[in-house]
Design an enzyme around this catalytic site. Sequence first.
Site: not given
Ligand code: F6R
Length: 319
Positions: A36-37, A79, A81, A84, A131, A203, A219, A312
């Site tokens: 989502g980032s 990111s 959070s 990641t 997301r 998701e 193709h 994770k």
């Molecule tokens: C959760 C989501 C995931 C996170 C991914 C990376 O809502 O969308 O796809 O985006 O796991 O984590 P971040 O975005 O925190 O770097």
Amino acid sequence: MGVEGLLEGFYEQIVYEDIGKDLSGYKGIVFCGMGGSGIAGTFASKWLNHRGVKIPSFVVKGYELPPFVDDSYLVVCISYSGNTEETLSNFEEALKRGIKPVCITSGGKLKELAEKNGCEVYEVPKGFQPRYAFGYLLSKALCLVGISPEEMEDAKENVRENLNKIKEEGYRIAERLYGYVPVVYSTPLTDAIAERWKGQINENAKTPLYYAVLPEMHHNEVMGWNNPSLRNKFHYIVMYDAKDHHRVKLRVDITLKLLKDMGIVPIVLKGEGNSYLSRSLYLVHLADWVSVKLAELYGYDSLKVDTIERIKEELKKYD
Ligand code: F6R
């Protein structure tokens, strides 16, 4: 706030800020980020190319930076959070190469490390699932690479004005997709949107979705249609942009003709709006409503991403 409230607030996340960088001194731009980032970087890179900006830009979705990336590149680590591990790995690798990455995050280790190392940090509000913060992340990324306030405002207004229409269309599409694996056929100007659809349907609705891109899919992918017992397990969506190459649009028409000949009625989507960004965000927002309605139809909590979190946690055991 309920999930509907979150989605209704999407357009409010699209905000202009005067943080544009002078890109002329860079050899290239690299956007690093996952899920989502990362998708915010994908859109920013697409936007730059569509704009005809004469600096190559690309996206890294993994641990390693390509070997040619050096301090003549602008590296943007995104990111939500800030924790990641792939994006942190890109950040640390960039530092080793003498690059000070620009970071877009709500906090976490990325913010901590960026501040410690004197890197620029652009913060987005905390408390969202990544997301659901797409509008914030994308706004920062686009502002960094020089979008104008007018273009941003136009895209925001377009989503706001069409919100009810998009929501209703999203609900109708969800009803059609229920019980099928959605397959999106996209184009060079809509493949980032197809990727966002994949993320949102995966998701939010806990549903697989696959996509292929024209002209490449002409193709290979099309031969899969010869197998009727499998092709009928999918529900097809064809999306394109008004500004796609004329031969790509011709290929869209041929695709629709071939699907019709097989008795398949796809959902055909073309974004509405004045600019590429406006049309893209129209279809991006449509995926929000489709995925949330589909989650409801299947009886899933659209906010939960337990399997992603479990992976994770598993990885942390090996830190
Ligand atoms: C959760 C989501 C995931 C996170 C991914 C990376 O809502 O969308 O796809 O985006 O796991 O984590 P971040 O975005 O925190 O770097």
